[in-house]
Design a protein around this motif. Structure first.
Motif, PDB file in Angstrom:
ATOM      1  N   ILE A  18      -3.704   3.114  -1.699  1.00 13.64           N
ATOM      2  CA  ILE A  18      -4.073   2.261  -2.830  1.00 13.64           C
ATOM      3  C   ILE A  18      -2.968   1.237  -3.036  1.00 13.64           C
ATOM      4  O   ILE A  18      -1.877   1.343  -2.463  1.00 13.64           O
ATOM      5  N   THR A  19      -3.250   0.231  -3.876  1.00 22.68           N
ATOM      6  CA  THR A  19      -2.240  -0.724  -4.316  1.00 22.68           C
ATOM      7  C   THR A  19      -2.294  -0.813  -5.833  1.00 22.68           C
ATOM      8  O   THR A  19      -3.298  -0.442  -6.450  1.00 22.68           O
ATOM      9  N   SER A  20      -1.219  -1.320  -6.427  1.00 24.37           N
ATOM     10  CA  SER A  20      -1.193  -1.421  -7.880  1.00 24.37           C
ATOM     11  C   SER A  20      -2.153  -2.482  -8.396  1.00 24.37           C
ATOM     12  O   SER A  20      -2.462  -2.529  -9.582  1.00 24.37           O
ATOM     13  N   SER A  21      -2.665  -3.319  -7.508  1.00 25.33           N
ATOM     14  CA  SER A  21      -3.639  -4.335  -7.930  1.00 25.33           C
ATOM     15  C   SER A  21      -5.057  -3.774  -8.016  1.00 25.33           C
ATOM     16  O   SER A  21      -5.971  -4.467  -8.442  1.00 25.33           O
ATOM     17  N   GLY A  22      -5.239  -2.525  -7.571  1.00 25.56           N
ATOM     18  CA  GLY A  22      -6.549  -1.912  -7.704  1.00 25.56           C
ATOM     19  C   GLY A  22      -7.347  -1.888  -6.422  1.00 25.56           C
ATOM     20  O   GLY A  22      -8.552  -1.619  -6.439  1.00 25.56           O
ATOM     21  N   PHE A  23      -6.713  -2.110  -5.301  1.00 27.72           N
ATOM     22  CA  PHE A  23      -7.378  -2.093  -4.000  1.00 27.72           C
ATOM     23  C   PHE A  23      -7.150  -0.728  -3.362  1.00 27.72           C
ATOM     24  O   PHE A  23      -6.102  -0.123  -3.506  1.00 27.72           O
ATOM     25  N   PHE A  24      -8.147  -0.194  -2.651  1.00 21.04           N
ATOM     26  CA  PHE A  24      -7.944   1.041  -1.900  1.00 21.04           C
ATOM     27  C   PHE A  24      -8.505   0.870  -0.488  1.00 21.04           C
ATOM     28  O   PHE A  24      -9.426   0.076  -0.243  1.00 21.04           O
ATOM     29  N   GLU A  25      -7.941   1.626   0.448  1.00 18.05           N
ATOM     30  CA  GLU A  25      -8.372   1.562   1.836  1.00 18.05           C
ATOM     31  C   GLU A  25      -8.303   2.950   2.451  1.00 18.05           C
ATOM     32  O   GLU A  25      -7.366   3.710   2.190  1.00 18.05           O
ATOM     33  N   GLN A  53       0.825  -1.212   0.000  1.00 18.94           N
ATOM     34  CA  GLN A  53       0.000   0.000   0.000  1.00 18.94           C
ATOM     35  C   GLN A  53       0.859   1.262   0.000  1.00 18.94           C
ATOM     36  O   GLN A  53       1.938   1.289   0.586  1.00 18.94           O
ATOM     37  N   TYR A  54       0.333   2.283  -0.662  1.00 21.44           N
ATOM     38  CA  TYR A  54       0.953   3.604  -0.640  1.00 21.44           C
ATOM     39  C   TYR A  54      -0.150   4.634  -0.857  1.00 21.44           C
ATOM     40  O   TYR A  54      -1.202   4.319  -1.415  1.00 21.44           O
ATOM     41  N   GLY A  55       0.074   5.864  -0.381  1.00 16.90           N
ATOM     42  CA  GLY A  55      -0.966   6.861  -0.584  1.00 16.90           C
ATOM     43  C   GLY A  55      -0.786   8.097   0.280  1.00 16.90           C
ATOM     44  O   GLY A  55       0.321   8.448   0.683  1.00 16.90           O
ATOM     45  N   MET A  56      -1.926   8.716   0.616  1.00 13.91           N
ATOM     46  CA  MET A  56      -1.933   9.991   1.329  1.00 13.91           C
ATOM     47  C   MET A  56      -2.077   9.759   2.826  1.00 13.91           C
ATOM     48  O   MET A  56      -2.732   8.805   3.257  1.00 13.91           O
ATOM     49  N   TYR A  57      -1.467  10.673   3.600  1.00 15.19           N
ATOM     50  CA  TYR A  57      -1.473  10.548   5.050  1.00 15.19           C
ATOM     51  C   TYR A  57      -1.809  11.904   5.653  1.00 15.19           C
ATOM     52  O   TYR A  57      -1.343  12.941   5.183  1.00 15.19           O
ATOM     53  N   PHE A  58      -2.651  11.890   6.708  1.00 15.02           N
ATOM     54  CA  PHE A  58      -3.028  13.128   7.396  1.00 15.02           C
ATOM     55  C   PHE A  58      -2.894  12.897   8.892  1.00 15.02           C
ATOM     56  O   PHE A  58      -3.241  11.827   9.400  1.00 15.02           O
ATOM     57  N   GLU A  59      -2.400  13.911   9.576  1.00 11.68           N
ATOM     58  CA  GLU A  59      -2.202  13.794  11.020  1.00 11.68           C
ATOM     59  C   GLU A  59      -2.838  14.992  11.701  1.00 11.68           C
ATOM     60  O   GLU A  59      -2.453  16.134  11.483  1.00 11.68           O
ATOM     61  N   GLU A  60      -3.852  14.709  12.547  1.00 16.85           N
ATOM     62  CA  GLU A  60      -4.539  15.783  13.265  1.00 16.85           C
ATOM     63  C   GLU A  60      -3.759  16.191  14.500  1.00 16.85           C
ATOM     64  O   GLU A  60      -3.596  17.363  14.791  1.00 16.85           O
ATOM     65  N   GLY A  61      -3.290  15.247  15.212  1.00 18.41           N
ATOM     66  CA  GLY A  61      -2.507  15.469  16.425  1.00 18.41           C
ATOM     67  C   GLY A  61      -1.587  14.281  16.575  1.00 18.41           C
ATOM     68  O   GLY A  61      -1.514  13.395  15.724  1.00 18.41           O
ATOM     69  N   GLU A  62      -0.906  14.235  17.701  1.00 16.71           N
ATOM     70  CA  GLU A  62       0.108  13.194  17.874  1.00 16.71           C
ATOM     71  C   GLU A  62      -0.468  11.789  17.744  1.00 16.71           C
ATOM     72  O   GLU A  62       0.175  10.885  17.233  1.00 16.71           O
ATOM     73  N   HIS A  73      -7.840  -0.471 -12.624  1.00 16.48           N
ATOM     74  CA  HIS A  73      -6.560  -0.791 -12.009  1.00 16.48           C
ATOM     75  C   HIS A  73      -5.593   0.386 -12.111  1.00 16.48           C
ATOM     76  O   HIS A  73      -5.725   1.261 -12.970  1.00 16.48           O
ATOM     77  N   VAL A  74      -4.621   0.406 -11.204  1.00 15.47           N
ATOM     78  CA  VAL A  74      -3.590   1.441 -11.186  1.00 15.47           C
ATOM     79  C   VAL A  74      -2.244   0.727 -11.323  1.00 15.47           C
ATOM     80  O   VAL A  74      -1.545   0.504 -10.338  1.00 15.47           O
ATOM     81  N   PRO A  75      -1.867   0.346 -12.523  1.00 15.60           N
ATOM     82  CA  PRO A  75      -0.671  -0.486 -12.698  1.00 15.60           C
ATOM     83  C   PRO A  75       0.593   0.203 -12.217  1.00 15.60           C
ATOM     84  O   PRO A  75       0.704   1.427 -12.241  1.00 15.60           O
ATOM     85  N   MET A  76       1.532  -0.631 -11.784  1.00 12.54           N
ATOM     86  CA  MET A  76       2.812  -0.121 -11.316  1.00 12.54           C
ATOM     87  C   MET A  76       3.504   0.656 -12.430  1.00 12.54           C
ATOM     88  O   MET A  76       3.435   0.289 -13.587  1.00 12.54           O
ATOM     89  N   GLY A  77       4.143   1.773 -12.035  1.00  9.95           N
ATOM     90  CA  GLY A  77       4.849   2.571 -13.026  1.00  9.95           C
ATOM     91  C   GLY A  77       4.018   3.666 -13.635  1.00  9.95           C
ATOM     92  O   GLY A  77       4.519   4.444 -14.457  1.00  9.95           O
ATOM     93  N   SER A  78       2.746   3.765 -13.258  1.00  9.19           N
ATOM     94  CA  SER A  78       1.887   4.831 -13.785  1.00  9.19           C
ATOM     95  C   SER A  78       1.539   5.815 -12.669  1.00  9.19           C
ATOM     96  O   SER A  78       1.268   5.404 -11.539  1.00  9.19           O
ATOM     97  N   PHE A  79       1.532   7.085 -13.023  1.00  5.18           N
ATOM     98  CA  PHE A  79       1.135   8.089 -12.044  1.00  5.18           C
ATOM     99  C   PHE A  79      -0.374   8.056 -11.857  1.00  5.18           C
ATOM    100  O   PHE A  79      -1.136   7.929 -12.823  1.00  5.18           O
ATOM    101  N   ASN A  80      -0.788   8.137 -10.598  1.00  2.92           N
ATOM    102  CA  ASN A  80      -2.194   8.196 -10.256  1.00  2.92           C
ATOM    103  C   ASN A  80      -2.452   9.446  -9.428  1.00  2.92           C
ATOM    104  O   ASN A  80      -1.604   9.878  -8.648  1.00  2.92           O
ATOM    105  N   VAL A  81      -3.627  10.012  -9.626  1.00  3.03           N
ATOM    106  CA  VAL A  81      -3.999  11.232  -8.932  1.00  3.03           C
ATOM    107  C   VAL A  81      -4.923  10.878  -7.787  1.00  3.03           C
ATOM    108  O   VAL A  81      -6.026  10.352  -8.002  1.00  3.03           O
ATOM    109  N   LEU A  82      -4.482  11.115  -6.562  1.00  4.11           N
ATOM    110  CA  LEU A  82      -5.302  10.916  -5.377  1.00  4.11           C
ATOM    111  C   LEU A  82      -5.740  12.282  -4.859  1.00  4.11           C
ATOM    112  O   LEU A  82      -4.949  13.224  -4.845  1.00  4.11           O
TER     113      LEU A  82
END
Length: 874
Positions: free
Chosen positions: A111-118, A94-103, A134-143
């Protein structure tokens, strides 16, 4: 805790996104411009190269997050967009966006390159699903994550995959997450936001907001009967109880609490603590004896903002209200609903806010009330006009640092400064910058920039402030010795010399000048009579403010005057520029609402005091970025602007041009150019130029002609009839005039100016004499011309002149002869009435008998209608 929001109309995401301000744009082209972490870590490596942020996570298992401040309040509407791709690793990583409200409050959109998101909210997976594409490896995706009026939406490549109003995805910090052994690359991060008004009331009936409780750092904190009780029994030290309240310190806000002192030692104290960044805090505390203090701790150094010096004891076991309010550049300090003091505003808040108790004291806090009201965001009428910045190319820009552009009135000469250039470093070292000059060719291309050389460049940080419209004088930074060596700070004037070079600059004197700041910037008005400057004095609202100074004589100027709080803010104003119309000013500001750092604004002068201005308008996102935008200048045409920016630069900073929408342009002017010539020999002359408004003979500005070839330029704003002329000792000025009352578009007009030698037999035309139609009565617009002729006769007490009137051939010969005599007599009578001996004057009329041009055209007839004088005895 109650969250009370004013009524808001509901927009679709696309509708509201168009209204949001670009707050952050990171494209990783400028070598870690936003100070994202790079280097080698236990979890892996991070680098910035090729315009990409590259994360290499080495362990087989585990996750890694990389963050920076998101500059987003939990109460804002916002959109966060990133382009990201996986380059190595299994297709289930998995890779993607991260947000932190407090500690301890963290959120993920992975997302994953297999097309799964969480989507994970504070440790709980609220959705995990297959993405239809799907979001194949090596392609830029816009989150993207967008929050609009409480509804948070998540999208992949423009397709919304989930939305919720049940979970609050707060973004105190923003970044990316990677899981297990994986490599990813990030192309960009964009954050848009629209601050919203809000009010939070914490009544402490429950601890839903997770305030600290129990015993910590010498203080017992607890909830009981709707009070938050803080009991500290130790006699030394302090304890803070903070919570996550990211107030936007640039907006108007207030923080208020009501409390009771149950018991207190001699030095007990209670109040607010506001965190304003790592190792930076603000404290507003009050003691039972009534003494209070508002102070900041910045990098371990204490700064007192305000302190009380009067003893007004607080009652024990009675309600007491404390309030801090930021409103329109001022900070108000309130006790029991009364303002007890005020101060100039500076940053007080950050992501955390709460209470602090010092020494021995017990207090019961009844409520905490926080409100924020965003200031109006004033934009030009066409902010999304589609105009794009265009790099001036390699003739001007390099892989180094180019900034501080100054454009000539005709738009063909560009001065700028270059820094970190090997040629400069080899001469002076790394701290210096030098002035360069580039010329534009007939095709509009900028030629290879040349170092302007000595005496303007020396062992100092050299820069040009303004080039006068005639292009024969430069205002430059710093002062110079007689041989061109550095002589310290200040500013100076350099003149064009007969061989085309620049003179050693002479120091400009400003009465009672002071500047508490190590930085400054200046601008000269086109008429050379007004100078604006960014300096810091005791009167400043914040850091650098804009002040105005007026020319007294030569290089001597009046004491700077503060230009008011319409344009000045509690933060920094810098790089002002006065357009050719003399009314429109562009400047940069950190304090007015904008897109991130310093933005460029436009304002217009409302009267001749130079302290009354229209509300500044932000120049829009085509010009302003989330970074530093300044040094905004415009030639007389008013259609194209030049500025320096780091965005998309080939080096550290480059100079760009951009077309301006009409709402953002100055008022139209005419650029008059030509040569000053000896009327007898037609040789070019170096002379001073003066232009006046004809109706009241009011001086509008000055210029000079080149000592090299006699060329001059002046910019005249629309709306008036002007007289203009050259002046030089030993010569009499043959004046000219132009009517710009109905000017509809910018124009460049060639008009040579003539100087007649004061010699016996010389015949000189009086161009700016005006009579009532078909009559001999002089109009008020003639006063300037009459006064100059009177002054000539006063200065030359033995001079005798013959005043001759002429007409065109319209009308009878007899009528024209009579009219020409009467008009000549009107001029003679004015001189006699003002004290010139009548024996020195002769008046004659010649009617239509001595034409200078054909009478077959209106232009020719206008030339023939004239009054002249001949010097018959010097």
């Amino acid at each position: 805790m109650k969250f009370i929001f004013p009524f808001l109309f509901v927009f679709s995401v696309s509708q509201l996104f168009g209204q949001m301000r670009l707050s952050t744009k990171e494209d990783f082209l400028n070598n870690n411009n936003n100070t994202w972490p790079t280097g080698q870590y236990d979890a892996g490596d991070i680098e910035i190269s090729d315009g990409l942020y590259k994360i290499f996570h080495r362990p087989e298992f585990g996750s890694w997050v990389i963050t920076t401040s998101g500059n987003i309040s939990k109460y804002d509407n916002y959109s966060i967009i990133t382009g990201i791709k996986q380059t190595k690793g299994a297709d289930i990583e998995q890779y993607g966006m991260y947000f932190e409200e407090g500690e301890n409050i963290k959120h993920y959109f992975n997302i994953t390159s297999s097309g799964f998101f969480e989507i994970i909210h504070n440790g709980i997976s609220i959705v995990s699903d297959e993405y239809s594409n799907h979001v194949p490896m090596g392609s830029f995706n816009v989150l993207a994550v967008s929050k609009v009026n409480g509804e948070t939406s998540f999208s992949i490549n423009g397709e919304t995959v989930y939305s919720t109003s049940s979970y609050d995805f707060t973004t105190g910090k923003t970044g990316w997450s990677v899981t297990n052994k994986i490599e990813v690359q990030i192309d960009y991060l964009k954050i848009f936001k629209e601050p919203q008004p809000f009010e939070i009331i914490e009544e402490f009936n429950t601890n839903a907001a997770n305030w600290p409780t129990g015993y910590s750092a010498g203080c017992e904190s607890s909830f009981k009967d709707g009070f938050y009780t803080l009991k500290r029994e130790e006699s030394n030290g302090g304890t803070s109880c903070l919570n996550f309240f990211p107030i936007d310190w640039r907006e108007n806000f207030s923080v208020e609490t009501r409390f009771k002192i149950i018991e207190a030692g001699e030095n007990g104290a209670f109040g607010f603590r506001m965190n304003i960044g790592e190792n930076n805090d603000c404290y507003f505390i009050i003691l039972p004896n009534g003494f209070w203090s508002l102070k900041k701790i910045v990098d371990g150094n204490e700064k007192a903002i305000k302190n009380s010096f009067e003893n007004a004891p607080l009652p024990i076991d009675e309600n007491i209200t404390l309030k801090l309010e930021h409103k329109d550049n001022n900070l108000f300090i309130c006790l029991n609903n009364k303002t007890i003091d005020s101060a100039k505003y500076e940053q007080l808040t950050g992501e955390e806010l709460g209470f602090v108790v010092f020494n021995k004291i017990t207090v019961e806090v009844d409520y905490l009330k926080i409100t924020q009201t965003p200031r109006p965001f004033h934009l030009i009428d066409q902010p999304g006009n589609g105009y794009k910045k265009i790099n001036l190319g390699t003739g001007v820009n390099s892989i180094y640092n180019e900034s501080g552009p100054v454009i000539s009135s005709d738009g063909n000469m560009l001065f700028f400064v270059r820094r970190d250039f090997p040629e400069i470093i080899s001469k002076w070292g790394e701290e210096n910058q030098e002035i360069y000059l580039s010329l534009r060719d007939e095709d509009g291309n900028w030629g290879k920039a040349q170092n302007i050389g000595p005496p303007l460049n020396n062992n100092s940080s050299n820069f040009v402030i303004s080039v006068t419209p005639d292009m024969n004088a430069l205002m430059v930074g710093n002062t110079y010795t007689a041989d061109g060596e550095p002589a310290g700070g200040g500013l100076s004037i350099s003149q064009k010399t007969a061989n085309g070079s620049w003179s050693v600059p002479k120091k400009i004197e400003i009465d009672n000048f002071e500047n508490k700041n190590k930085y400054t910037s200046f601008a000269l008005s086109p008429d050379r009579n007004v100078m604006v400057m960014c300096i810091e004095t005791e009167e400043s609202l914040g850091d650098l403010d804009i002040y105005v100074s007026f020319l007294k004589e030569n290089n001597h100027w009046t004491e700077p005057r503060h230009m008011g709080n319409v344009i000045n803010t509690y933060d920094t104003e810098l790089s002002p520029f006065i357009a050719a119309d003399g009314k429109t000013m562009y400047f940069s500001s950190f304090g007015h609402p904008g897109y991130g750092s310093a933005d460029v604004f436009i304002t217009r002068r409302l009267d001749d005091t130079w302290v009354n201005w229209s509300v500044p308008k932000n120049m829009g996102h085509e010009i302003n970025t989330a970074g530093w935008d300044a040094n905004f200048i415009i030639p007389a045409s008013g259609e194209i602007a030049y500025l320096s920016t780091e965005e998309n630069a080939m080096g550290v900073s480059d100079i760009f041009r951009i077309q301006l929408p009409r709402d953002a342009r100055p008022e139209m002017v005419v650029l008059i150019h030509g040569k000053v010539l000896n009327a007898k020999t037609k040789e070019p002359l170096a002379a001073s130029i003066e232009y006046r408004i004809l109706k009241d003979n009011k001086e509008s500005g000055t210029a000079s002609s080149s000592p090299q070839d006699g060329t001059y330029k002046i910019a005249l704003p629309r709306g008036e009839v002007y007289a203009f002329l050259a002046e030089k000792e030993g010569f009499y000025s043959i004046s000219d005039n132009i009517d710009l009352t109905n000017l509809e578009e910018y124009a460049e007009i060639e008009r040579d100016l003539f100087l007649a030698p004061i010699e016996k037999g010389e015949v000189i035309r009086l161009n700016n004499l005006f009579f009532e139609f078909d009559k001999s009565e002089l109009l008020e617009e003639s006063i300037g011309e009459l006064e100059r002729l009177f002054a000539l006769l006063q200065q030359n007490s033995t001079m005798k002149i013959e005043i001759n009137g002429h007409t065109d051939n319209v009308g009878s010969d007899e009528y024209n002869l009579d009219l020409s005599k009467k008009r000549a007599n009107s001029v003679m009578n004015y001189l006699i009435e003002n004290g010139i001996d009548h024996q020195r004057l002769i008046a004659k009329g010649f009617g239509e008998t001595k034409p200078k041009a054909t009478n077959d055209t209106e232009n020719g007839r206008q030339i023939n209608r004239r009054v002249e004088f001949a010097i018959i005895e010097k």
